[in-house]
Design a protein around this motif. Structure first.
Motif, mmCIF file in Angstrom:
data_model
loop_
_atom_site.group_PDB
_atom_site.id
_atom_site.type_symbol
_atom_site.label_atom_id
_atom_site.label_comp_id
_atom_site.label_asym_id
_atom_site.label_seq_id
_atom_site.Cartn_x
_atom_site.Cartn_y
_atom_site.Cartn_z
ATOM 1 N N ARG A 122 0.852 -1.202 0.000
ATOM 2 C CA ARG A 122 0.000 0.000 0.000
ATOM 3 C C ARG A 122 0.885 1.248 0.000
ATOM 4 N NH1 ARG A 122 -2.261 -3.312 4.029
ATOM 5 N NH2 ARG A 122 -4.374 -4.059 3.633
ATOM 6 N N LEU A 123 1.521 1.529 -1.102
ATOM 7 C CA LEU A 123 2.501 2.606 -1.145
ATOM 8 C C LEU A 123 1.866 3.980 -0.982
ATOM 9 C CD1 LEU A 123 4.726 1.277 -4.074
ATOM 10 C CD2 LEU A 123 5.098 1.044 -1.622
ATOM 11 N N HIS A 124 0.563 4.123 -1.263
ATOM 12 C CA HIS A 124 -0.055 5.450 -1.240
ATOM 13 C C HIS A 124 -0.235 5.992 0.179
ATOM 14 C CE1 HIS A 124 -3.451 2.706 -0.632
ATOM 15 N NE2 HIS A 124 -4.090 3.713 -0.078
ATOM 16 N N ASP A 125 -0.322 5.125 1.186
ATOM 17 C CA ASP A 125 -0.524 5.643 2.539
ATOM 18 C C ASP A 125 0.589 5.230 3.501
ATOM 19 O OD1 ASP A 125 -1.130 2.973 2.837
ATOM 20 O OD2 ASP A 125 -3.235 3.270 3.355
ATOM 21 N N GLU A 126 1.741 4.901 2.959
ATOM 22 C CA GLU A 126 2.915 4.666 3.784
ATOM 23 C C GLU A 126 3.584 6.004 4.115
ATOM 24 O OE1 GLU A 126 4.686 1.900 5.071
ATOM 25 O OE2 GLU A 126 2.835 0.803 4.765
ATOM 26 N N THR A 127 4.364 6.023 5.194
ATOM 27 C CA THR A 127 5.074 7.237 5.571
ATOM 28 C C THR A 127 6.146 7.582 4.551
ATOM 29 O OG1 THR A 127 4.687 6.749 7.908
ATOM 30 C CG2 THR A 127 6.428 8.329 7.392
ATOM 31 N N ALA A 128 6.887 6.580 4.098
ATOM 32 C CA ALA A 128 7.997 6.807 3.179
ATOM 33 C C ALA A 128 7.516 6.761 1.729
ATOM 34 C CB ALA A 128 9.085 5.760 3.399
ATOM 35 N N GLU A 129 8.230 7.441 0.873
ATOM 36 C CA GLU A 129 7.962 7.387 -0.558
ATOM 37 C C GLU A 129 8.451 6.046 -1.118
ATOM 38 O OE1 GLU A 129 6.408 9.666 -2.491
ATOM 39 O OE2 GLU A 129 5.955 10.776 -0.641
ATOM 40 N N ILE B 198 10.575 -2.925 6.333
ATOM 41 C CA ILE B 198 10.666 -4.318 5.870
ATOM 42 C C ILE B 198 10.391 -5.327 6.981
ATOM 43 C CG2 ILE B 198 12.238 -3.754 3.982
ATOM 44 C CD1 ILE B 198 14.538 -4.781 5.688
ATOM 45 N N ASP B 199 10.324 -4.869 8.232
ATOM 46 C CA ASP B 199 10.007 -5.759 9.358
ATOM 47 C C ASP B 199 8.571 -5.486 9.783
ATOM 48 O OD1 ASP B 199 12.908 -6.827 10.265
ATOM 49 O OD2 ASP B 199 13.041 -4.722 9.678
ATOM 50 N N ARG B 200 7.750 -6.529 9.773
ATOM 51 C CA ARG B 200 6.325 -6.310 10.012
ATOM 52 C C ARG B 200 5.741 -7.426 10.879
ATOM 53 N NH1 ARG B 200 7.207 -4.909 4.571
ATOM 54 N NH2 ARG B 200 6.357 -6.819 3.654
ATOM 55 N N ILE B 201 4.683 -7.078 11.615
ATOM 56 C CA ILE B 201 3.900 -8.052 12.379
ATOM 57 C C ILE B 201 2.508 -8.107 11.770
ATOM 58 C CG2 ILE B 201 2.980 -8.735 14.624
ATOM 59 C CD1 ILE B 201 5.189 -7.213 15.968
ATOM 60 N N TYR B 202 2.036 -9.312 11.518
ATOM 61 C CA TYR B 202 0.702 -9.546 10.980
ATOM 62 C C TYR B 202 -0.118 -10.329 12.019
ATOM 63 C CZ TYR B 202 2.879 -8.580 6.404
ATOM 64 O OH TYR B 202 3.549 -8.015 5.341
ATOM 65 N N ALA B 203 -1.426 -10.288 11.854
ATOM 66 C CA ALA B 203 -2.304 -11.077 12.723
ATOM 67 C C ALA B 203 -3.601 -11.361 11.995
ATOM 68 C CB ALA B 203 -2.576 -10.347 14.037
ATOM 69 N N THR B 204 -4.324 -12.360 12.464
ATOM 70 C CA THR B 204 -5.666 -12.607 11.955
ATOM 71 C C THR B 204 -6.567 -11.435 12.370
ATOM 72 O OG1 THR B 204 -5.913 -14.015 13.909
ATOM 73 C CG2 THR B 204 -5.569 -15.121 11.802
ATOM 74 N N LEU C 79 -0.370 -5.079 11.104
ATOM 75 C CA LEU C 79 -0.761 -4.369 12.318
ATOM 76 C C LEU C 79 -0.335 -2.907 12.326
ATOM 77 C CD1 LEU C 79 -0.214 -7.071 15.100
ATOM 78 C CD2 LEU C 79 -2.319 -6.440 13.895
ATOM 79 N N ALA C 80 0.838 -2.594 11.769
ATOM 80 C CA ALA C 80 1.268 -1.196 11.739
ATOM 81 C C ALA C 80 0.340 -0.378 10.843
ATOM 82 C CB ALA C 80 2.712 -1.097 11.260
ATOM 83 N N HIS C 81 -0.027 -0.936 9.700
ATOM 84 C CA HIS C 81 -0.951 -0.244 8.798
ATOM 85 C C HIS C 81 -2.312 -0.073 9.460
ATOM 86 C CE1 HIS C 81 -3.717 0.200 5.351
ATOM 87 N NE2 HIS C 81 -2.729 0.913 4.847
ATOM 88 N N TYR C 82 -2.768 -1.096 10.166
ATOM 89 C CA TYR C 82 -4.042 -1.036 10.898
ATOM 90 C C TYR C 82 -4.000 0.057 11.963
ATOM 91 C CZ TYR C 82 -8.049 -2.823 13.623
ATOM 92 O OH TYR C 82 -9.240 -2.964 14.290
ATOM 93 N N ALA C 83 -2.885 0.128 12.688
ATOM 94 C CA ALA C 83 -2.761 1.155 13.725
ATOM 95 C C ALA C 83 -2.822 2.552 13.121
ATOM 96 C CB ALA C 83 -1.462 0.966 14.496
ATOM 97 N N ALA C 84 -2.179 2.732 11.965
ATOM 98 C CA ALA C 84 -2.123 4.057 11.344
ATOM 99 C C ALA C 84 -3.445 4.459 10.709
ATOM 100 C CB ALA C 84 -1.014 4.083 10.299
ATOM 101 N N THR C 85 -4.164 3.508 10.123
ATOM 102 C CA THR C 85 -5.360 3.851 9.356
ATOM 103 C C THR C 85 -6.658 3.624 10.127
ATOM 104 O OG1 THR C 85 -5.354 1.638 8.342
ATOM 105 C CG2 THR C 85 -4.202 3.399 7.169
#
Length: 308
Positions: free
Chosen positions: A166-173, A254-260, A221-227
């Motif tokens: 999801r490059l459009h709503d990430e912090t970095a370009e 590049i380091d991420r945590i996922y969950a159901t 989870l990081a994307h979920y927290a942000a959005t």
């Protein structure tokens, strides 16, 4: 220590904090950082040669963390850097242990635990996707989807060696590969799409992509927290690596945590820990996911059991 919050940490400690001269100074520093974070579940990558001497360093780390039980996946001829999981026995009872290692670079370390006071199992997994081959990374991501079996909840984290889709709503370009000096990294981290070389986001598309209107297999989870949670401070989308290299362009997440999805519903916040101590210990930053323990227990206790 049992609190009203549950902490899960994923961290790639470069070569387990050991150097070619035999020094374990970085390992000691990394464990100091972890004891301050107080993880109930620790998902570790690059436990280099930790299977030696009766897994002595693994058990030493477990003691430093508290009342934790360690699980170590198998090293391979190609890589002596296995994955591992540490579980707080004050909070969880281990019930099963699996390794997934069919045609992948690092076997996935996959213990299954039972939260005390709950009646449903929770699958945990530490993974380290291939550093050099996008096709292998895609196969490894597909392998991780076996954790999303009907009725099973899971938390998995690791070094993805690839970027979020999801490059459009990430912090970095998005990475500008013309500015990256390390051309080996360009070969390792890009794929061909539409006749062009683009950043490899396939593993994240597999794990957390929405296809044909269907929900993702897992939640980033990081994307979920942000959005969804609207978290801004600290920024959950902070890049995690490389903290050392200057020839690989800007740092990436590049380091991420996922969950159901059910587990994601218990999330409170995500933090990326970047301190002087972290940078001295490893080229990756640890990712901390904080959950509501009462909500986690509710998710892991089916309606029928709660009614009883």
């Amino acid at each position: 220590m049992v609190t009203e919050e549950f902490y899960a940490v994923s961290w790639n400690v470069e070569h387990n904090g050991t150097d070619t001269n035999g020094s374990a100074e970085r390992w000691n520093l990394a464990v100091d950082v972890l004891t301050q974070l107080r993880p109930h579940v620790l998902l570790r990558q690059e436990l280099t040669r930790a299977d030696m001497h009766g897994q002595r360093m693994v058990w030493a780390e477990a003691r430093r963390l508290g009342n934790h039980t360690p699980f170590l996946a198998t090293a391979t001829p190609e890589s002596a850097n296995p994955t591992g999981v540490y579980v707080d026995r004050d909070l969880f009872d281990p019930v099963q242990f699996f390794e997934h290692h069919t045609n992948i670079w690092h076997p996935v370390c996959n213990p299954v635990v039972r939260l005390k006071g709950a009646s449903k199992d929770l699958a945990l997994a530490s993974f380290h996707l291939c550093s050099y081959d996008p096709a292998t990374r895609a196969r490894e991501a597909k392998r991780l989807t076996v954790l999303r079996r009907p009725g099973v909840e899971a938390i998995l984290g690791g070094d993805c060696n690839s970027e979020p889709h999801r490059l459009h709503d990430e912090t970095a370009e998005p990475t500008d590969w013309s500015r990256v000096e390390d051309r080996g990294l360009f070969e390792a981290r890009t794929i061909e799409r539409g006749g062009k070389r683009v950043t490899d986001t396939v593993p994240d598309e597999i794990l957390a992509g929405e296809h044909d209107g269907q929900p993702p297999v897992f939640v980033d989870l990081a994307h979920y927290a942000a959005t969804v949670l609207g978290q801004q401070d600290p920024d959950p989308l902070t890049p995690t690596g490389s903290l050392w290299r200057t020839d690989q362009g800007p740092r990436r997440r590049i380091d991420r945590i996922y969950a159901t999805p059910g587990i994601a519903g218990a999330l409170i916040r995500v933090e990326v820990i970047v301190t002087e101590e972290v940078i001295a210990a490893s080229d990756h930053a640890p990712v901390l996911a904080v959950f509501s323990l009462p909500e986690l227990r509710r998710v892991l206790t089916p309606e029928s059991a709660r009614a009883a």
